[in-house]
Design an enzyme around this catalytic site. Structure first.
Site, PDB file in Angstrom:
ATOM      1  CD1 TRP A 188      -2.876   1.755   0.774  1.00 11.63           C
ATOM      2  CD2 TRP A 188      -1.249   2.450   2.186  1.00 11.63           C
ATOM      3  NE1 TRP A 188      -3.064   3.115   0.961  1.00 11.63           N
ATOM      4  CE2 TRP A 188      -2.290   3.567   1.939  1.00 11.63           C
ATOM      5  CE3 TRP A 188      -0.201   2.726   2.863  1.00 11.63           C
ATOM      6  CZ2 TRP A 188      -2.030   4.720   2.390  1.00 11.63           C
ATOM      7  CZ3 TRP A 188      -0.133   4.003   3.491  1.00 11.63           C
ATOM      8  CH2 TRP A 188      -0.984   4.725   3.213  1.00 11.63           C
ATOM      9  CD  GLU A 229      -4.495  -1.743   1.993  1.00 12.80           C
ATOM     10  OE1 GLU A 229      -5.211  -1.245   3.002  1.00 12.80           O
ATOM     11  OE2 GLU A 229      -3.257  -2.107   2.309  1.00 12.80           O
ATOM     12  CE  LYS A 231      -6.729   5.605   3.171  1.00 12.66           C
ATOM     13  NZ  LYS A 231      -5.765   6.023   4.176  1.00 12.66           N
ATOM     14  CG  ASP A 262      -8.966  -1.192   4.897  1.00 13.06           C
ATOM     15  OD1 ASP A 262      -9.667  -0.663   5.202  1.00 13.06           O
ATOM     16  OD2 ASP A 262      -7.695  -1.214   5.480  1.00 13.06           O
ATOM     17  CG  HIS A 265      -8.751   1.478   2.296  1.00  8.65           C
ATOM     18  ND1 HIS A 265      -7.184   1.155   1.991  1.00  8.65           N
ATOM     19  CD2 HIS A 265      -8.206   2.233   3.589  1.00  8.65           C
ATOM     20  CE1 HIS A 265      -6.552   1.373   3.116  1.00  8.65           C
ATOM     21  NE2 HIS A 265      -7.295   1.906   3.999  1.00  8.65           N
ATOM     22  CG  HIS A 289      -6.035  -4.615   5.492  1.00 11.21           C
ATOM     23  ND1 HIS A 289      -4.913  -3.507   5.296  1.00 11.21           N
ATOM     24  CD2 HIS A 289      -5.105  -5.886   5.832  1.00 11.21           C
ATOM     25  CE1 HIS A 289      -3.805  -4.369   5.074  1.00 11.21           C
ATOM     26  NE2 HIS A 289      -3.836  -5.641   5.255  1.00 11.21           N
ATOM     27  CG  ASP A 297      -8.982   4.423   6.189  1.00 13.09           C
ATOM     28  OD1 ASP A 297      -9.577   3.280   6.766  1.00 13.09           O
ATOM     29  OD2 ASP A 297      -8.072   4.664   5.681  1.00 13.09           O
ATOM     30  CG  ASP A 299      -7.784   2.364   9.980  1.00 11.62           C
ATOM     31  OD1 ASP A 299      -8.511   1.351   9.552  1.00 11.62           O
ATOM     32  OD2 ASP A 299      -6.826   3.075   9.412  1.00 11.62           O
ATOM     33  CG  ASP A 329      -4.917  -1.686   8.492  1.00  6.07           C
ATOM     34  OD1 ASP A 329      -4.304  -1.055   9.504  1.00  6.07           O
ATOM     35  OD2 ASP A 329      -5.137  -1.242   7.130  1.00  6.07           O
TER      36      ASP A 329
END
Length: 421
Positions: A188, A229, A231, A262, A265, A289, A297, A299, A329
């Protein structure tokens, strides 16, 4: 403390209830251990790493909060992970970023790292009897300060990061070779534009060139597998991200790489659970993820919500377990970091158990017969079935804390270990 006798009785009752739906809970308790979740080492220390632990985060990376007791070095990172794994049923994996190497004998820049800096991680994984995954670190570095790494028009900077990718892949291959389990190498990058760019194509052409150069060397798939990955945007890259989903999906399909999905993302209305079966029509495997985006995003720590449940259900319903690699993640610096791990991992495991307790064949039959009322009714009734009794019995069998018992265990670890850092 949980009463083991009551848990066993509750399980027997739950077993009977699920049996009326054609679900064998004993079989589920065996199958659930096929789920291996890769624990991201960076939750232990807020993505600080051992390369420059006091340095500022950059490249779209941000951890909020300053809860006491974060890991200060790799030794403490490993100790915290051991504590986490002691409270999780089943065997998991660990996911290591390149900035978490052993630099005690001197700093090694990222275009010069080798397995020497990560042999300690490999040896630790051998002791834990777990597999290990790896990531190149394309952020929080002076040569990432412009916001561009593999897509940089500065050839010196681009070549630096291409070499970092090469080194990361070599390390991953050696990890997989030594541990006897394929190491997933995820790539990423934070590359993108804060304001509207003109030469989007030029940036993406350079990214393609860099990936081709960095991934030119072939390694046995039983040792390592590449993932890329995407985003939507990042901090400082709000207007355009070079490595978009469209870009990386195309690259993964063309070059037989894993696509990393993810669930933080994408646009807020996009659902990763819906992407899994689409991607697996065209790529051999995907990497997940799993996180919890709040407003996007951010997390946050994973919880047992509908999005995570759909991801797990899609994997189980379609027998994709051997084609999906599951990693976490998230990084929350505002609460006890060990607790964040345990909550997030167990929530993900619970989602998979719920999926395995579903009478999928019955639901599919309803669907194919256009019995949509019956399908919806059964899905609703499943929500109140005694899943918790099966989960508690699973924890009992695995010898880990049952129910909320892990709270006091984490509090003890905080008092005895974390508070002294």
């Amino acid at each position: 403390m949980a009463n083991k006798e009551i848990i066993a009785k509750a399980y027997e009752i739950a077993k009977e209830q699920y049996a009326t739906l054609g679900v064998d809970t004993d079989a589920v308790l065996k199958k659930i251990n096929e789920i291996k979740i890769s624990l991201h080492c960076w939750q232990t220390d807020d993505v600080s790493g051992s390369e420059n632990p006091d340095g500022p985060l950059s490249g779209g990376i941000q951890a909020t909060g300053n809860y006491p007791g974060k890991a200060r070095n790799v030794t403490e990172v490993m100790a915290d992970l051991e504590k986490v794994m002691s409270m999780l049923p089943g065997k998991q994996r660990v996911n290591v970023h390149a900035l978490y190497g052993d630099f005690s004998k001197g700093k090694v820049d990222r275009d010069r790292i080798s397995v020497k800096q990560f042999q300690g991680w490999i040896d630790w994984c051998k002791k834990q009897d777990i597999g290990m995954d790896f990531n190149g670190s394309f952020f929080s570095h002076p040569k990432a300060g412009s916001g561009f790494t593999l897509s940089s028009k500065n050839e010196e900077i681009r070549k630096f990061w291409v070499e970092h990718l090469k080194r990361s892949r070599e390390i991953a291959a050696e990890v997989g070779k030594q541990l006897g389990s394929p190491c997933i190498l995820n790539t990423w990058i934070p590359d993108g534009s804060k304001d509207t760019p003109v030469d989007r194509n030029g940036m993406r052409s350079l990214l393609t060139k860099s990936l081709d150069e960095g991934m030119a060397q072939k390694f046995p798939k039983e040792h390592m597998k590449d993932a890329v990955e995407s985003k939507v945007f990042g901090i400082g890259a709000e207007s355009m991200t070079v490595g978009s989903h469209d870009y990386y999906l195309g690259y993964a399909i063309k070059n037989n790489k894993l696509i990393c999905l993810d669930n933080g993302h994408f646009h807020p209305t996009e659902v990763v659970g819906d992407k899994i079966s689409s991607c697996l029509q065209f790529v051999d495997e995907v990497l997940l993820h799993v996180t919890r985006p709040v407003r996007w995003d951010s997390d946050h720590v994973v919880t047992l919500n509908e999005e995570v449940q759909l991801i797990a259900s899609e994997i189980v319903r379609n027998d994709f377990i051997n084609r999906v690699n599951i990693g976490l993640d998230f990084f929350d610096a505002s609460i006890n970091r060990i607790g964040a791990y345990v909550i997030g991992t167990r929530a993900t495991q619970k989602a998979f158990m719920i999926a395995m307790l579903e009478p999928t064949s019955t639901l599919v039959r309803f669907e194919e017969n256009n019995q949509n009322f019956e399908r919806l009714a059964l899905l609703e009734e499943l929500k109140t079935k005694p899943f918790g009794a099966v989960w508690d019995y699973y924890c009992l069998q695995e010898g880990v804390p049952i129910g909320e018992d892990y709270i006091t265990e984490i509090q003890s670890y905080e008092n005895e270990v974390l508070s002294r850092r």
